[in-house]
Design a protein around this motif. Sequence first.
Motif, PDB file in Angstrom:
ATOM      1  N   ASN A 107       0.775  -1.237   0.192  1.00 55.09           N
ATOM      2  CA  ASN A 107      -0.012   0.022  -0.039  1.00 55.09           C
ATOM      3  C   ASN A 107       0.764   1.379   0.067  1.00 55.09           C
ATOM      4  OD1 ASN A 107      -2.443  -1.365  -0.242  1.00 55.09           O
ATOM      5  ND2 ASN A 107      -2.621  -1.475   2.256  1.00 55.09           N
ATOM      6  N   SER A 108       1.845   1.264   0.713  1.00 50.15           N
ATOM      7  CA  SER A 108       2.547   2.362   0.928  1.00 50.15           C
ATOM      8  C   SER A 108       3.488   2.657  -0.212  1.00 50.15           C
ATOM      9  CB  SER A 108       3.624   2.470   2.305  1.00 50.15           C
ATOM     10  OG  SER A 108       4.346   1.356   2.248  1.00 50.15           O
ATOM     11  N   ALA A 109       4.035   1.564  -1.192  1.00 50.29           N
ATOM     12  CA  ALA A 109       4.908   1.771  -2.337  1.00 50.29           C
ATOM     13  C   ALA A 109       3.754   2.476  -3.225  1.00 50.29           C
ATOM     14  CB  ALA A 109       5.301   0.409  -2.586  1.00 50.29           C
ATOM     15  N   LEU A 110       2.508   1.910  -3.271  1.00 49.65           N
ATOM     16  CA  LEU A 110       1.501   2.220  -4.425  1.00 49.65           C
ATOM     17  C   LEU A 110       1.440   3.855  -4.210  1.00 49.65           C
ATOM     18  CD1 LEU A 110      -0.154   1.820  -6.689  1.00 49.65           C
ATOM     19  CD2 LEU A 110      -2.135   1.269  -5.283  1.00 49.65           C
ATOM     20  N   SER A 111       1.063   4.222  -2.872  1.00 47.79           N
ATOM     21  CA  SER A 111       0.963   5.340  -2.422  1.00 47.79           C
ATOM     22  C   SER A 111       1.948   6.576  -2.635  1.00 47.79           C
ATOM     23  CB  SER A 111       0.662   5.818  -0.757  1.00 47.79           C
ATOM     24  OG  SER A 111      -0.252   4.759  -0.384  1.00 47.79           O
ATOM     25  N   LYS A 112       3.153   6.081  -2.743  1.00 50.87           N
ATOM     26  CA  LYS A 112       4.385   6.755  -3.177  1.00 50.87           C
ATOM     27  C   LYS A 112       4.302   7.062  -4.718  1.00 50.87           C
ATOM     28  CE  LYS A 112       9.009   7.877  -2.671  1.00 50.87           C
ATOM     29  NZ  LYS A 112       9.800   8.553  -1.712  1.00 50.87           N
ATOM     30  N   ILE A 113       3.867   5.968  -5.516  1.00 50.10           N
ATOM     31  CA  ILE A 113       3.871   6.128  -6.792  1.00 50.10           C
ATOM     32  C   ILE A 113       2.843   7.103  -7.294  1.00 50.10           C
ATOM     33  CG2 ILE A 113       3.584   5.058  -8.951  1.00 50.10           C
ATOM     34  CD1 ILE A 113       5.097   2.262  -7.762  1.00 50.10           C
ATOM     35  N   VAL A 114       1.901   7.104  -6.710  1.00 46.84           N
ATOM     36  CA  VAL A 114       0.330   7.966  -6.969  1.00 46.84           C
ATOM     37  C   VAL A 114       0.998   9.274  -6.415  1.00 46.84           C
ATOM     38  CG1 VAL A 114      -1.844   8.274  -6.171  1.00 46.84           C
ATOM     39  CG2 VAL A 114      -1.231   6.202  -6.897  1.00 46.84           C
ATOM     40  N   GLU A 115       1.481   9.553  -5.366  1.00 49.48           N
ATOM     41  CA  GLU A 115       1.898  10.955  -5.035  1.00 49.48           C
ATOM     42  C   GLU A 115       2.826  11.364  -6.231  1.00 49.48           C
ATOM     43  OE1 GLU A 115       3.684  10.774  -1.079  1.00 49.48           O
ATOM     44  OE2 GLU A 115       5.032  12.502  -1.840  1.00 49.48           O
ATOM     45  N   HIS A 116       3.997  10.749  -6.686  1.00 46.03           N
ATOM     46  CA  HIS A 116       4.490  11.335  -7.656  1.00 46.03           C
ATOM     47  C   HIS A 116       3.707  11.705  -8.891  1.00 46.03           C
ATOM     48  CE1 HIS A 116       9.012  10.969  -6.430  1.00 46.03           C
ATOM     49  NE2 HIS A 116       8.496  10.409  -5.508  1.00 46.03           N
ATOM     50  N   MET A 117       2.932  10.477  -9.093  1.00 50.54           N
ATOM     51  CA  MET A 117       2.156  10.861 -10.602  1.00 50.54           C
ATOM     52  C   MET A 117       1.351  12.028 -10.411  1.00 50.54           C
ATOM     53  SD  MET A 117       0.116   7.846 -12.587  1.00 50.54           S
ATOM     54  CE  MET A 117       0.630   6.364 -11.539  1.00 50.54           C
ATOM     55  N   GLU A 118       0.660  12.234  -9.202  1.00 52.93           N
ATOM     56  CA  GLU A 118      -0.385  13.272  -9.331  1.00 52.93           C
ATOM     57  C   GLU A 118       0.490  14.538  -9.153  1.00 52.93           C
ATOM     58  OE1 GLU A 118      -2.893  12.780 -10.154  1.00 52.93           O
ATOM     59  OE2 GLU A 118      -3.188  10.552 -10.122  1.00 52.93           O
ATOM     60  N   ASN A 119       1.592  14.549  -8.504  1.00 53.66           N
ATOM     61  CA  ASN A 119       2.582  15.779  -8.609  1.00 53.66           C
ATOM     62  C   ASN A 119       3.044  16.106 -10.002  1.00 53.66           C
ATOM     63  OD1 ASN A 119       1.799  16.392  -6.103  1.00 53.66           O
ATOM     64  ND2 ASN A 119       3.385  15.276  -5.013  1.00 53.66           N
ATOM     65  N   GLY A 120       3.181  15.315 -10.722  1.00 52.24           N
ATOM     66  CA  GLY A 120       4.008  15.290 -12.151  1.00 52.24           C
ATOM     67  C   GLY A 120       5.328  15.122 -11.835  1.00 52.24           C
ATOM     68  N   ASP A 121       5.855  14.691 -10.736  1.00 50.57           N
ATOM     69  CA  ASP A 121       7.327  14.378 -10.674  1.00 50.57           C
ATOM     70  C   ASP A 121       7.780  13.119 -11.097  1.00 50.57           C
ATOM     71  OD1 ASP A 121       7.114  16.395  -8.879  1.00 50.57           O
ATOM     72  OD2 ASP A 121       7.040  15.103  -6.941  1.00 50.57           O
ATOM     73  N   LYS A 122       8.813  13.026 -11.561  1.00 48.44           N
ATOM     74  CA  LYS A 122       9.456  11.745 -12.224  1.00 48.44           C
ATOM     75  C   LYS A 122       9.680  10.770 -10.937  1.00 48.44           C
ATOM     76  CE  LYS A 122      11.431  11.634 -15.966  1.00 48.44           C
ATOM     77  NZ  LYS A 122      12.278  11.944 -16.911  1.00 48.44           N
ATOM     78  N   CYS A 123       9.480   9.675 -11.138  1.00 50.04           N
ATOM     79  CA  CYS A 123       9.395   8.500 -10.070  1.00 50.04           C
ATOM     80  C   CYS A 123      10.032   7.244 -10.789  1.00 50.04           C
ATOM     81  CB  CYS A 123       7.922   8.011  -9.458  1.00 50.04           C
ATOM     82  SG  CYS A 123       8.218   6.896  -8.203  1.00 50.04           S
ATOM     83  N   VAL A 124      11.360   7.000 -10.548  1.00 51.82           N
ATOM     84  CA  VAL A 124      11.876   5.821 -11.034  1.00 51.82           C
ATOM     85  C   VAL A 124      11.930   4.734  -9.802  1.00 51.82           C
ATOM     86  CG1 VAL A 124      13.978   4.685 -11.735  1.00 51.82           C
ATOM     87  CG2 VAL A 124      13.530   7.168 -12.378  1.00 51.82           C
ATOM     88  N   VAL A 125      11.279   3.505 -10.318  1.00 48.00           N
ATOM     89  CA  VAL A 125      10.928   2.405  -9.560  1.00 48.00           C
ATOM     90  C   VAL A 125      11.869   1.201  -9.669  1.00 48.00           C
ATOM     91  CG1 VAL A 125       9.118   1.018  -8.391  1.00 48.00           C
ATOM     92  CG2 VAL A 125       8.451   3.254  -9.268  1.00 48.00           C
ATOM     93  N   CYS A 126      12.531   1.035  -8.722  1.00 49.24           N
ATOM     94  CA  CYS A 126      13.365  -0.336  -8.693  1.00 49.24           C
ATOM     95  C   CYS A 126      12.727  -1.574  -7.856  1.00 49.24           C
ATOM     96  CB  CYS A 126      14.578   0.050  -8.313  1.00 49.24           C
ATOM     97  SG  CYS A 126      15.890  -1.172  -8.454  1.00 49.24           S
ATOM     98  N   THR A 127      12.793  -2.762  -8.372  1.00 52.68           N
ATOM     99  CA  THR A 127      12.098  -3.687  -7.650  1.00 52.68           C
ATOM    100  C   THR A 127      13.254  -4.839  -7.402  1.00 52.68           C
ATOM    101  OG1 THR A 127      11.316  -5.006  -9.637  1.00 52.68           O
ATOM    102  CG2 THR A 127       9.893  -3.267  -8.607  1.00 52.68           C
TER     103      THR A 127
END
Length: 203
Positions: free
Chosen positions: A17-37
């Motif tokens: 849940n917190s991983a998705l929230s972080k991605i959503v926060e970046h997406m909605e702010n229009g910031d770039k978000c590079v995700v590594c798994t």
Amino acid sequence: MSKLNILGVPIDRVDMNSALSKIVEHMENGDKCVVCTPNSEIVMQAQDNKELWDFINGADLVVPDGIGLVAASRIIGKPLKERVTGIDLMERVLWYCDMNKKDVFIMGGKPGVAQMAAENISCKYPDIHFCGTNHGYFKGLHVGCEGHEEEMAVIDHINSARPDVLFVALGAPKQELWIKKYANMLNANVIMGVGGSTDVYAG
Ligand code: UDP
């Protein structure tokens, strides 16, 4: 967001849940978000691959995709809540993209695979707009071929599609190194390496 250090590799202490929230926060702010798994294998490879280590260290979100990392966190007395696999996180991002009519681009896999994955995903998530797909066997991917015109054409293809989310499916660590090299040039909000997950979606 606090980090767990495993063999010098920083892993975010996130659950799904917190991983998705972080991605959503970046997406909605229009910031770039590079995700590594990363899984344990990638953490081991990062020990003698500085570029890979730098990539993980500089990523905006590093999720523990590997039961070995969860086990290691317990051994060092700082247990992670749960494993967050790349494919499960991709599924949650797709769910969010469907709910919010986002633009998604899939790059990677053999010719036709990304397109097939997009078609299958669209059956489940009809409100996602697939703004493009591209296979992952273009020239430029190998050492010494960087910046080949075929590779630049792929980057132009992605950039003209302006995706909210770009899934890069070249397998690890190729996708991590590719994202590291081009993240700044890519006109995509969220950029996430997803390995063989698109093969799974393609069926
Ligand atoms: N792949 C690609 N270009 C390459 C090498 C691999 O597009 O030059 C694709 C391959 O077709 C497959 C994925 O990358 O779809 C790798 O999947 P694999 O399961 O090996 O990766 P993992 O999930 O283990 O990182």
